[in-house]
Motif scaffolding. Structure first.
Motif, PDB file in Angstrom:
ATOM      1  N   SER B  83       0.638  -1.102   0.017  1.00 51.99           N
ATOM      2  CA  SER B  83      -0.013  -0.038   0.026  1.00 51.99           C
ATOM      3  C   SER B  83       0.717   1.313   0.060  1.00 51.99           C
ATOM      4  O   SER B  83       1.837   1.403   0.744  1.00 51.99           O
ATOM      5  N   ARG B  84       0.593   2.206  -0.865  1.00 47.41           N
ATOM      6  CA  ARG B  84       1.197   3.550  -0.881  1.00 47.41           C
ATOM      7  C   ARG B  84       0.038   4.663  -0.348  1.00 47.41           C
ATOM      8  O   ARG B  84       0.549   5.609  -0.008  1.00 47.41           O
ATOM      9  N   PRO B  87      -4.004   1.810   3.414  1.00 47.26           N
ATOM     10  CA  PRO B  87      -4.438   0.278   3.270  1.00 47.26           C
ATOM     11  C   PRO B  87      -5.917  -0.016   2.581  1.00 47.26           C
ATOM     12  O   PRO B  87      -6.057  -0.638   1.777  1.00 47.26           O
ATOM     13  N   LEU B  88      -6.697   0.885   3.338  1.00 51.36           N
ATOM     14  CA  LEU B  88      -8.231   0.608   2.732  1.00 51.36           C
ATOM     15  C   LEU B  88      -8.411   1.068   1.446  1.00 51.36           C
ATOM     16  O   LEU B  88      -9.135   0.394   0.628  1.00 51.36           O
ATOM     17  N   GLU B  89      -7.991   2.164   0.914  1.00 51.40           N
ATOM     18  CA  GLU B  89      -7.986   2.605  -0.226  1.00 51.40           C
ATOM     19  C   GLU B  89      -7.520   1.726  -1.247  1.00 51.40           C
ATOM     20  O   GLU B  89      -8.008   1.521  -2.395  1.00 51.40           O
ATOM     21  N   ASP B  90      -6.172   1.172  -0.923  1.00 52.61           N
ATOM     22  CA  ASP B  90      -5.521   0.294  -2.303  1.00 52.61           C
ATOM     23  C   ASP B  90      -6.359  -1.047  -2.123  1.00 52.61           C
ATOM     24  O   ASP B  90      -6.321  -1.545  -3.190  1.00 52.61           O
ATOM     25  N   MET B  91      -6.800  -1.484  -0.954  1.00 53.90           N
ATOM     26  CA  MET B  91      -7.505  -2.674  -1.161  1.00 53.90           C
ATOM     27  C   MET B  91      -8.979  -2.519  -1.682  1.00 53.90           C
ATOM     28  O   MET B  91      -9.174  -3.508  -2.188  1.00 53.90           O
ATOM     29  N   ALA B  92      -9.309  -1.382  -1.775  1.00 52.44           N
ATOM     30  CA  ALA B  92     -10.669  -1.173  -2.426  1.00 52.44           C
ATOM     31  C   ALA B  92     -10.392  -1.167  -3.974  1.00 52.44           C
ATOM     32  O   ALA B  92     -10.967  -1.929  -4.666  1.00 52.44           O
TER      33      ALA B  92
END
Lengths: 200, 200
Positions: B83-84, B87-92
């Motif tokens: 993740s950059r 985490p939640l945004e990149d997992m989405a």
DNA sequence: ACCTGAACACCGTTCAAGT
DNA sequence: ACCTGAACACCGTTCAAGT
């Protein structure tokens, strides 16, 4: 569903009867249980009578789907008119309720490959109408200062995604919420989102 | 997919081959195009050979679905590790990408009536695992002070609904976003939600 | 064990024929 | 126009029989 005597013509609104029978089977037994032969038999009509009113099975499903969007639209519109907790929140609840009350119908409307239904202008029109009321409400809420500024189309898409996700997952089970809990969950989710959308 | 000479036994990992062939058909032509007879023929095997490895067609689909959840899990987990943008945004983004890259597979995983798959413990376990990583991430983000307090399970459900809605609608077309726009839209939606979830 | 072909009870769809 | 039965080319699934 009334039987008629064998050999006689249907000579009523067979198209309407077919649509209702199809929707009934879908509601009670799911799409997989829908057979053209079964529907014909239920109406006391030959298995090919249907082809006078629909091109094929996909055409029938597109028509059922189209009527689903009309119902969805009118229920969401009614929720907006009678709103007590803000139009967007109450519309969200109406949308999710529709999905959970008619899960099989909802799956027919949204569960197919996009291309399957793209060539049915009636269906496209009614599904756009259902989305249109959301965009419109977002826009008027912005003008009333109850929503932060921004492209209404984009905000509407975000809200729609949230609500549609609740409907799909609530229905499919993974959310593990029963029909009493789902309303409350939908309101919480809508408010959580709206807090982030509140004017600055 | 290699042909073998007629009459010989398959004597490889037929189960594995059937799973791959089924997933291939689903990916290329959609679930409706999947026939047990066709899959058997593609592997040079009789149309009933499949019943030595799967109870019936639903069982095959459940297995395909189960592998889909494993792939989804590992891609979401990879997105969290690398993740950059949080985490939640990149997992989405990873979740939505999976859905749009494998739309037919995704529909098999989520598009069926809940009861259809409930009796496959393997499937249930893998789908719960995919949800579990989200709950866990919400929880650790809360502990790190990057997310407001609250029941992590509920916050996770809200986030999952949003992301799943984007995946479903983006796939079905109504969102009218192409694959380049969808990443940006997902990030915007996630941030919009997260703003409302920021600590007070 | 694993695989086979034949058979059964279904499908959607087409079509020539009836009223 | 609207409806019909017969026919066609498919399905998933079962089962006795082969190796």
């Amino acid at each position: 569903v009334t039987k008629k005597k064998r050999g006689a013509y249907h000579h009523g609104d067979l198209r309407r009867a077919l649509l209702d029978a199809a929707a009934g089977v879908i509601h009670k037994e799911g799409v997989d249980a829908l057979t053209l032969r079964g529907v014909g038999q239920k109406l006391g009509v030959s298995r090919t009578a249907l082809y006078r009113h629909f091109e094929d099975k996909t055409d029938l499903l597109a028509a059922v789907s189209s009527e689903g969007f009309q119902t969805l639209y009118s229920e969401v519109a009614a929720a907006r008119s009678a709103s007590r907790n803000g139009p967007l929140e109450d519309m969200a609840v109406a949308y999710v309720r529709f999905a959970l009350t008619n899960p099989s119908h909802f799956r027919v409307m949204f569960g197919r490959a996009p291309d399957d239904f793209a060539r049915y202008p009636d269906l496209v029109r009614h599904s756009q109408q259902a989305f249109g009321i959301l965009v419109e409400t977002v826009s008027s809420e912005q003008q009333a200062g109850r929503l932060k500024a921004g492209e209404p189309l984009e905000l509407a898409r975000i809200l729609w995604s949230l609500v549609h996700g609740i409907a799909t997952l609530g229905m499919a089970g993974p959310l593990k919420l029963n029909s009493e809990q789902i309303d409350g969950f939908t309101r919480t989710a809508a408010r959580t989102m709206l807090d982030g959308l509140a004017p600055v």
